[in-house]
Scaffold this motif. Sequence first.
Motif, PDB file in Angstrom:
ATOM      1  N   ARG A  35      45.098 -30.958  26.177  1.00 23.97           N
ATOM      2  CA  ARG A  35      44.435 -29.938  27.186  1.00 23.97           C
ATOM      3  C   ARG A  35      42.998 -30.338  26.431  1.00 23.97           C
ATOM      4  O   ARG A  35      41.909 -30.290  26.967  1.00 23.97           O
ATOM      5  CB  ARG A  35      45.017 -28.761  27.323  1.00 23.97           C
ATOM      6  N   HIS A  36      42.742 -29.727  25.019  1.00 25.78           N
ATOM      7  CA  HIS A  36      41.550 -29.682  24.506  1.00 25.78           C
ATOM      8  C   HIS A  36      40.965 -30.974  24.336  1.00 25.78           C
ATOM      9  O   HIS A  36      39.757 -31.351  24.858  1.00 25.78           O
ATOM     10  CB  HIS A  36      41.797 -29.222  22.989  1.00 25.78           C
ATOM     11  N   ILE A  37      41.900 -32.198  24.144  1.00 20.63           N
ATOM     12  CA  ILE A  37      41.342 -33.472  24.241  1.00 20.63           C
ATOM     13  C   ILE A  37      40.942 -33.946  25.464  1.00 20.63           C
ATOM     14  O   ILE A  37      39.825 -34.427  25.678  1.00 20.63           O
ATOM     15  CB  ILE A  37      42.408 -34.589  23.658  1.00 20.63           C
ATOM     16  N   ALA A  38      41.779 -33.816  26.722  1.00 18.65           N
ATOM     17  CA  ALA A  38      41.519 -33.880  28.101  1.00 18.65           C
ATOM     18  C   ALA A  38      39.982 -33.448  28.344  1.00 18.65           C
ATOM     19  O   ALA A  38      39.214 -34.058  29.081  1.00 18.65           O
ATOM     20  CB  ALA A  38      42.342 -33.609  28.961  1.00 18.65           C
ATOM     21  N   GLY A  39      40.065 -31.924  27.946  1.00 15.31           N
ATOM     22  CA  GLY A  39      38.575 -31.543  28.258  1.00 15.31           C
ATOM     23  C   GLY A  39      37.246 -32.055  27.427  1.00 15.31           C
ATOM     24  O   GLY A  39      36.440 -32.334  28.222  1.00 15.31           O
ATOM     25  N   ALA A  40      37.695 -32.588  26.259  1.00 15.90           N
ATOM     26  CA  ALA A  40      36.571 -33.224  25.700  1.00 15.90           C
ATOM     27  C   ALA A  40      36.165 -34.489  26.221  1.00 15.90           C
ATOM     28  O   ALA A  40      34.911 -35.089  26.491  1.00 15.90           O
ATOM     29  CB  ALA A  40      37.026 -33.447  24.083  1.00 15.90           C
ATOM     30  N   TRP A  41      37.297 -34.930  26.676  1.00 17.05           N
ATOM     31  CA  TRP A  41      37.025 -36.363  27.454  1.00 17.05           C
ATOM     32  C   TRP A  41      36.256 -36.325  28.887  1.00 17.05           C
ATOM     33  O   TRP A  41      35.355 -37.014  29.020  1.00 17.05           O
ATOM     34  CB  TRP A  41      38.493 -37.120  27.794  1.00 17.05           C
ATOM     35  N   VAL A  43      33.722 -33.762  29.489  1.00 16.96           N
ATOM     36  CA  VAL A  43      32.712 -33.687  29.132  1.00 16.96           C
ATOM     37  C   VAL A  43      31.722 -34.859  28.946  1.00 16.96           C
ATOM     38  O   VAL A  43      30.796 -35.435  29.250  1.00 16.96           O
ATOM     39  CB  VAL A  43      32.422 -32.654  27.864  1.00 16.96           C
ATOM     40  N   MET A  44      32.682 -35.840  27.952  1.00 13.09           N
ATOM     41  CA  MET A  44      31.880 -37.141  27.575  1.00 13.09           C
ATOM     42  C   MET A  44      31.660 -38.095  28.859  1.00 13.09           C
ATOM     43  O   MET A  44      30.887 -38.564  28.971  1.00 13.09           O
ATOM     44  CB  MET A  44      32.661 -37.657  26.320  1.00 13.09           C
ATOM     45  N   PHE A  45      32.716 -38.093  29.622  1.00 15.63           N
ATOM     46  CA  PHE A  45      32.723 -38.768  30.874  1.00 15.63           C
ATOM     47  C   PHE A  45      31.606 -38.311  31.685  1.00 15.63           C
ATOM     48  O   PHE A  45      30.835 -39.348  32.263  1.00 15.63           O
ATOM     49  CB  PHE A  45      34.115 -38.774  31.517  1.00 15.63           C
ATOM     50  N   GLY A  46      31.262 -37.020  31.786  1.00 13.48           N
ATOM     51  CA  GLY A  46      30.337 -36.643  32.463  1.00 13.48           C
ATOM     52  C   GLY A  46      29.092 -37.017  32.187  1.00 13.48           C
ATOM     53  O   GLY A  46      28.127 -37.431  32.798  1.00 13.48           O
ATOM     54  N   LEU A  47      28.692 -36.881  30.804  1.00 11.05           N
ATOM     55  CA  LEU A  47      27.564 -37.143  30.242  1.00 11.05           C
ATOM     56  C   LEU A  47      27.292 -38.842  30.390  1.00 11.05           C
ATOM     57  O   LEU A  47      26.020 -39.079  30.651  1.00 11.05           O
ATOM     58  CB  LEU A  47      27.461 -36.875  28.621  1.00 11.05           C
ATOM     59  N   ALA A  48      28.214 -39.347  30.138  1.00 12.47           N
ATOM     60  CA  ALA A  48      28.187 -41.061  30.206  1.00 12.47           C
ATOM     61  C   ALA A  48      27.725 -41.341  31.822  1.00 12.47           C
ATOM     62  O   ALA A  48      26.904 -42.169  31.986  1.00 12.47           O
ATOM     63  CB  ALA A  48      29.431 -41.619  30.032  1.00 12.47           C
ATOM     64  N   ILE A  49      28.341 -40.638  32.799  1.00 21.28           N
ATOM     65  CA  ILE A  49      27.970 -41.015  34.120  1.00 21.28           C
ATOM     66  C   ILE A  49      26.479 -40.336  34.399  1.00 21.28           C
ATOM     67  O   ILE A  49      25.563 -41.279  35.214  1.00 21.28           O
ATOM     68  CB  ILE A  49      29.124 -40.103  35.000  1.00 21.28           C
ATOM     69  N   ALA A  50      26.055 -39.441  33.784  1.00 25.75           N
ATOM     70  CA  ALA A  50      24.535 -38.806  34.115  1.00 25.75           C
ATOM     71  C   ALA A  50      23.781 -39.754  33.429  1.00 25.75           C
ATOM     72  O   ALA A  50      22.620 -40.338  33.948  1.00 25.75           O
ATOM     73  CB  ALA A  50      24.685 -37.605  33.629  1.00 25.75           C
ATOM     74  N   GLY A  99      28.487 -33.725  19.858  1.00 28.42           N
ATOM     75  CA  GLY A  99      28.913 -33.404  18.474  1.00 28.42           C
ATOM     76  C   GLY A  99      29.383 -31.827  18.530  1.00 28.42           C
ATOM     77  O   GLY A  99      30.541 -31.832  17.970  1.00 28.42           O
ATOM     78  N   ILE A 100      28.917 -31.093  19.361  1.00 28.33           N
ATOM     79  CA  ILE A 100      29.561 -29.730  19.620  1.00 28.33           C
ATOM     80  C   ILE A 100      30.868 -29.794  20.116  1.00 28.33           C
ATOM     81  O   ILE A 100      31.894 -29.127  19.673  1.00 28.33           O
ATOM     82  CB  ILE A 100      28.638 -28.804  20.303  1.00 28.33           C
ATOM     83  N   VAL A 101      31.067 -30.411  21.236  1.00 27.83           N
ATOM     84  CA  VAL A 101      32.310 -30.420  21.694  1.00 27.83           C
ATOM     85  C   VAL A 101      33.414 -31.113  20.982  1.00 27.83           C
ATOM     86  O   VAL A 101      34.358 -30.547  20.718  1.00 27.83           O
ATOM     87  CB  VAL A 101      32.241 -31.397  23.065  1.00 27.83           C
ATOM     88  N   THR A 102      32.840 -32.103  20.102  1.00 29.82           N
ATOM     89  CA  THR A 102      33.871 -32.682  19.101  1.00 29.82           C
ATOM     90  C   THR A 102      34.282 -31.742  18.033  1.00 29.82           C
ATOM     91  O   THR A 102      35.477 -31.624  17.962  1.00 29.82           O
ATOM     92  CB  THR A 102      33.168 -33.868  18.416  1.00 29.82           C
ATOM     93  N   ALA A 108      39.809 -26.263  17.247  1.00 32.15           N
ATOM     94  CA  ALA A 108      41.023 -25.801  17.748  1.00 32.15           C
ATOM     95  C   ALA A 108      42.196 -26.390  17.428  1.00 32.15           C
ATOM     96  O   ALA A 108      43.178 -25.808  17.980  1.00 32.15           O
ATOM     97  CB  ALA A 108      40.575 -25.853  19.290  1.00 32.15           C
ATOM     98  N   LEU A 109      42.392 -27.557  16.924  1.00 34.82           N
ATOM     99  CA  LEU A 109      43.462 -28.279  17.089  1.00 34.82           C
ATOM    100  C   LEU A 109      44.090 -28.143  15.467  1.00 34.82           C
ATOM    101  O   LEU A 109      43.414 -27.939  14.396  1.00 34.82           O
ATOM    102  CB  LEU A 109      43.275 -29.777  17.040  1.00 34.82           C
ATOM    103  N   ARG A 110      45.378 -28.315  15.376  1.00 32.89           N
ATOM    104  CA  ARG A 110      45.957 -28.303  13.841  1.00 32.89           C
ATOM    105  C   ARG A 110      45.631 -27.117  13.032  1.00 32.89           C
ATOM    106  O   ARG A 110      45.595 -27.378  11.948  1.00 32.89           O
ATOM    107  CB  ARG A 110      45.415 -29.444  13.295  1.00 32.89           C
TER     108      ARG A 110
END
Length: 328
Positions: A35-41, A43-50, A99-102, A108-110
């Motif tokens: 779920r965390h990884i999908a969230g980051a994905w 955000v990156m997808f939204g930025l790339a589209i913008a 960077g912040i999202v990553t 949050a993981l591991r």
Amino acid sequence: MSRTRRVLLLAVIVGTLAACGSDSSILDARGNEARHIAGAWWVMFGLAIAVYVGVAGFIITAVVRGRRRRRPEGAPASDGAFIWIGGIVIPVVVLALVGIVTVRTTAALRKPETRALRVDVHGEDWWWAIHYPASGITTANDLHLPVGRPIELRLTSDNVIHSFWVPQIGGKVDVIPGQPNYFRFTIERAGRYRGQCAEFCGIQHANMAIYLFADPPGLFDRWEAAHAQPPSEPSSELAAQGAVVFQRIACAGCHTVRGTQAVGTKGPDLTMVGSRHTLGAGTLENNAREMRRWITDPQRYKPGALMPAIPLSADDRTKLVAYLLSLR
Ligand code: CUA
């Protein structure tokens, strides 16, 4: 754009979206890590589209305006602000956000979890050995885990580098000789999730699947209790004769069946082979017909695997298949 090109582009887009929506997509998250990884994905997808829309907008504007108005000969260009904002400020903001999202996602993981259920997963050429230290269960390629309980997989290899990846549960974790890696997560929804070795590890890398069975806690406890004991004696006469064949020919030298004299460790533990989802780590379905094919000539279906073809009479083969499928 020609008609053929448009059709091709459409096919690529549809294919990509279909892959994202398939039953082993990272976007169909079923665990906290995924779920965390999908969230980051997203955000990156939204930025790339913008960024894409912005750049495409400027290109279109430039094309349209460039045709209408032309700068007089010799007049200075006044693009300073545009270059500062578009070339420096926006990229810095976008990269800082990524960077912040990553960093937040990674943090949050591991996290270590003291109450976690520990399972040892060992990458072999080309299958997964699975061991539950608490209950002593050993199996292969089918990983049974409870929903809602913290899990810690200890990932090891003594051959080459593999990579453990069940996209709906979490990110890829390398399985490296000489260094155990830990993969910690909690599964949020019951189901069967397909995983795959994600690091090229040799000729049968593609046939190194793993199936994760996420069971409700009660079901998992029953599964664990049922399999902590060695399997009972074969119930049918045919299967009992198959057990004799198994011990007589080469099988027992490479495979273990708990509670019998077969204690080989070269190949997968067969104590539960009859209940497994597939044969050869995702190579064949697990049923009488495919089991027969597999033991007749494994090299035909998984060339390069360690298991050789064992010469057997048709009669012995039938008995052996009955025995193996009775091991559940
Ligand atoms: Cu193991 Cu690729």
